[in-house]
Design a protein around this motif. Structure first.
Motif, short mmCIF file in Angstrom:
data_model
loop_
_atom_site.label_atom_id
_atom_site.label_comp_id
_atom_site.label_asym_id
_atom_site.label_seq_id
_atom_site.Cartn_x
_atom_site.Cartn_y
_atom_site.Cartn_z
N GLU A 4 1.04 -1.12 -0.23
CA GLU A 4 -0.17 -0.15 -0.06
C GLU A 4 0.09 1.02 -0.04
O GLU A 4 1.66 1.51 1.26
CB GLU A 4 -1.05 0.01 1.19
CG GLU A 4 -2.15 1.06 1.35
CD GLU A 4 -2.30 1.12 2.54
OE1 GLU A 4 -2.97 1.79 2.54
OE2 GLU A 4 -3.35 -0.37 3.07
N GLN A 26 1.20 5.16 -0.49
CA GLN A 26 0.44 6.88 -0.14
C GLN A 26 1.17 7.35 -0.97
O GLN A 26 2.49 8.51 -0.72
CB GLN A 26 0.17 7.31 0.80
CG GLN A 26 -1.36 6.59 1.44
CD GLN A 26 -1.39 6.78 2.80
OE1 GLN A 26 -1.11 8.05 3.19
NE2 GLN A 26 -3.10 7.00 2.60
N GLU A 63 -1.97 2.11 -13.04
CA GLU A 63 -2.28 0.70 -12.68
C GLU A 63 -1.33 -0.05 -14.42
O GLU A 63 -0.71 0.00 -15.25
CB GLU A 63 -3.41 0.08 -13.46
CG GLU A 63 -4.78 0.62 -11.98
CD GLU A 63 -6.00 0.53 -12.18
OE1 GLU A 63 -6.08 -0.61 -12.94
OE2 GLU A 63 -7.02 0.35 -12.04
N LYS A 112 -4.50 -1.44 -8.35
CA LYS A 112 -5.51 -0.54 -7.92
C LYS A 112 -5.17 0.62 -7.08
O LYS A 112 -4.22 0.96 -6.97
CB LYS A 112 -6.60 -1.63 -7.15
CG LYS A 112 -8.25 -0.67 -6.32
CD LYS A 112 -9.13 -1.40 -5.77
CE LYS A 112 -8.64 -1.59 -4.48
NZ LYS A 112 -9.71 -2.24 -3.31
N SER A 113 -6.31 1.85 -7.35
CA SER A 113 -6.23 2.74 -6.94
C SER A 113 -7.05 3.77 -6.42
O SER A 113 -7.87 3.43 -6.96
CB SER A 113 -5.11 3.62 -7.74
OG SER A 113 -5.84 4.26 -9.09
N GLY A 114 -6.92 4.48 -5.42
CA GLY A 114 -7.93 5.37 -4.82
C GLY A 114 -7.70 6.76 -4.80
O GLY A 114 -6.45 7.52 -3.83
N LEU A 115 -7.43 7.75 -4.56
CA LEU A 115 -7.80 9.54 -4.32
C LEU A 115 -8.58 9.98 -3.72
O LEU A 115 -9.89 9.79 -3.21
CB LEU A 115 -8.36 10.45 -5.71
CG LEU A 115 -7.34 11.62 -5.12
CD1 LEU A 115 -6.48 11.82 -5.25
CD2 LEU A 115 -8.22 12.86 -6.57
N THR A 116 -7.74 10.60 -2.04
CA THR A 116 -8.84 11.02 -1.14
C THR A 116 -8.68 11.71 -1.29
O THR A 116 -8.86 13.20 -2.55
CB THR A 116 -7.43 10.70 0.17
OG1 THR A 116 -6.57 11.05 -0.07
CG2 THR A 116 -7.30 8.82 0.05
N THR A 121 -3.61 9.82 -3.92
CA THR A 121 -3.81 8.49 -4.39
C THR A 121 -3.51 7.73 -2.85
O THR A 121 -1.58 7.69 -3.05
CB THR A 121 -3.55 8.60 -5.71
OG1 THR A 121 -3.77 10.20 -6.19
CG2 THR A 121 -3.40 7.44 -6.33
N THR A 122 -4.20 6.65 -3.50
CA THR A 122 -3.40 5.82 -2.35
C THR A 122 -3.33 4.21 -3.38
O THR A 122 -4.85 3.86 -3.76
CB THR A 122 -4.52 4.95 -1.34
OG1 THR A 122 -3.94 5.82 -0.22
CG2 THR A 122 -4.06 3.57 -0.37
N TRP A 123 -2.32 3.71 -4.01
CA TRP A 123 -2.34 2.55 -4.34
C TRP A 123 -1.99 1.34 -3.78
O TRP A 123 -1.51 1.01 -2.82
CB TRP A 123 -0.85 3.09 -5.34
CG TRP A 123 -0.76 3.83 -6.73
CD1 TRP A 123 -0.97 5.40 -6.35
CD2 TRP A 123 -1.62 3.80 -7.91
NE1 TRP A 123 -1.15 6.19 -7.26
CE2 TRP A 123 -1.49 5.43 -8.12
CE3 TRP A 123 -1.50 3.14 -8.66
CZ2 TRP A 123 -2.18 5.68 -9.42
CZ3 TRP A 123 -2.77 2.85 -9.98
CH2 TRP A 123 -2.05 4.68 -10.10
N TYR A 124 -2.06 0.17 -4.56
CA TYR A 124 -2.27 -1.19 -4.22
C TYR A 124 -1.58 -2.05 -5.06
O TYR A 124 -1.99 -1.79 -6.18
CB TYR A 124 -3.86 -1.54 -3.43
CG TYR A 124 -4.95 -0.99 -2.72
CD1 TYR A 124 -4.37 -0.65 -1.20
CD2 TYR A 124 -5.32 -0.19 -3.61
CE1 TYR A 124 -5.35 0.05 -0.69
CE2 TYR A 124 -6.16 1.53 -2.70
CZ TYR A 124 -6.04 1.00 -0.81
OH TYR A 124 -6.53 1.83 -0.16
#
Length: 107
Positions: free
Chosen positions: A40, A42, A55, A76-80, A85-88
């Protein structure tokens, strides 16, 4: 050690790849006993190399202070809300699992 970003499909990690992610604010590798080996990370949206991260890229990161760096595929990613951005990622050895499943389905 800062994580190092490589292009998708990279197999040799002999240089600094696409970039050394010095702006990374968090890079945590988790290894469960007989289980998942995940990453994980950030990274700020205004970070120097933000536009290079995508990705399927490979991230080379140390799982702990004693072990050698390991390659992880970003999936996968997600913007807070705070612009981070948090990348997995999952260890690249898991990619082989998907390859064998696809081969079995084709038969």
């Amino acid at each position: 050690m800062h994580p190092i970003l490589y292009k998708p499909g990279e197999k040799e990690f002999l240089d600094n790849g696409l970039a050394v992610l010095t702006d990374c604010t968090k890079c945590l590798v988790t290894e469960e006993r007989n289980g998942a080996y995940t990453l994980e990370m950030q990274y700020p949206a205004n970070g120097r190399h933000y536009d290079l991260i995508a990705e399927d890229c490979i991230l080379l990161a140390k799982p702990n202070p004693d072990d050698e760096p390991q390659p992880f595929r970003l999936y996968k990613s997600g913007l807070t809300m705070s612009g981070v951005t948090t990348w997995y990622g999952e260890h690249v050895s898991y990619c082989l699992l998907y390859t064998s499943d696809a081969a079995d389905e084709a038969r």
